[in-house]
Design a protein around this motif. Structure first.
Motif, PDB file in Angstrom:
ATOM      1  N   SER A 223     -44.708  -3.354 -66.632  1.00  0.00           N
ATOM      2  CA  SER A 223     -45.803  -2.799 -65.841  1.00  0.00           C
ATOM      3  C   SER A 223     -46.938  -3.792 -65.689  1.00  0.00           C
ATOM      4  O   SER A 223     -47.161  -4.642 -66.561  1.00  0.00           O
TER       5      SER A 223
ATOM      6  N   ARG B 194     -51.155  -3.724 -63.796  1.00  0.00           N
ATOM      7  CA  ARG B 194     -52.167  -3.052 -62.998  1.00  0.00           C
ATOM      8  C   ARG B 194     -53.028  -4.097 -62.308  1.00  0.00           C
ATOM      9  O   ARG B 194     -53.601  -4.971 -62.969  1.00  0.00           O
TER      10      ARG B 194
ATOM     11  N   THR C 192     -48.686   3.408 -58.107  1.00  0.00           N
ATOM     12  CA  THR C 192     -49.756   4.356 -57.830  1.00  0.00           C
ATOM     13  C   THR C 192     -50.998   3.603 -57.386  1.00  0.00           C
ATOM     14  O   THR C 192     -51.449   2.690 -58.081  1.00  0.00           O
TER      15      THR C 192
ATOM     16  N   TYR D  44     -57.189   0.099 -57.276  1.00  0.00           N
ATOM     17  CA  TYR D  44     -56.182  -0.343 -58.233  1.00  0.00           C
ATOM     18  C   TYR D  44     -54.781  -0.096 -57.695  1.00  0.00           C
ATOM     19  O   TYR D  44     -54.537   0.842 -56.948  1.00  0.00           O
TER      20      TYR D  44
ATOM     21  N   GLN E 173     -51.319   0.414 -59.757  1.00  0.00           N
ATOM     22  CA  GLN E 173     -50.556   0.500 -60.989  1.00  0.00           C
ATOM     23  C   GLN E 173     -49.077   0.364 -60.649  1.00  0.00           C
ATOM     24  O   GLN E 173     -48.552   1.149 -59.857  1.00  0.00           O
TER      25      GLN E 173
ATOM     26  N   ASN F 257     -45.252   0.217 -62.163  1.00  0.00           N
ATOM     27  CA  ASN F 257     -44.362   0.509 -63.276  1.00  0.00           C
ATOM     28  C   ASN F 257     -42.919   0.243 -62.876  1.00  0.00           C
ATOM     29  O   ASN F 257     -42.591   0.174 -61.698  1.00  0.00           O
TER      30      ASN F 257
END
Length: 115
Positions: free
Chosen positions: A17, A19, A68, A79, A81, A83
């Motif tokens: 992941s 961000r 996201t 942002y 995100q 994953n």
């Protein structure tokens, strides 16, 4: 002019992941629609995710359920995100701001997914 600065990129293993934050200058951040694009070598720039001034979101089919997009208007920041990263997610990621006919771009941040 709106100034956009992306950060948070780097090298990550498949399944990992990251961000990515995009910090915007100016006092009118909350009225802009924001988006993330990406571009891999030899490929066209593609739209990844969008978020409106009202908070509605849309995603490319290739990243749905994995990425996201969100925004914090108090911090003038959007942002992404990410994953469950895949090899195919390797690209330069760009932040974009839109209001009416106006468009603004950041310089991009490199994301490399490799084992």
């Amino acid at each position: 002019q709106v100034q956009l600065v992306e950060s948070g990129g780097g090298l990550v293993q498949p399944g990992g992941s990251l961000r990515l934050p995009c910090a915007a200058s100016g006092s009118l951040f909350s009225i802009y629609a924001m988006a993330w694009y990406r571009q891999a070598p030899g490929k066209q720039r593609e739209l990844v995710a969008t978020i409106t001034s009202g908070g509605s979101t849309n995603y490319a089919d290739s990243v749905k359920a994995r990425f996201t997009i969100s925004r914090d208007n108090a911090k003038n920041t959007v942002y992404l995100q990410m994953n469950s990263l895949l090899f195919e997610d390797t690209a330069v990621y760009y932040c974009n701001a839109q209001r009416g006919i106006m468009r603004y771009w950041g310089q991009g941040t490199q994301v490399t997914v490799s084992s």
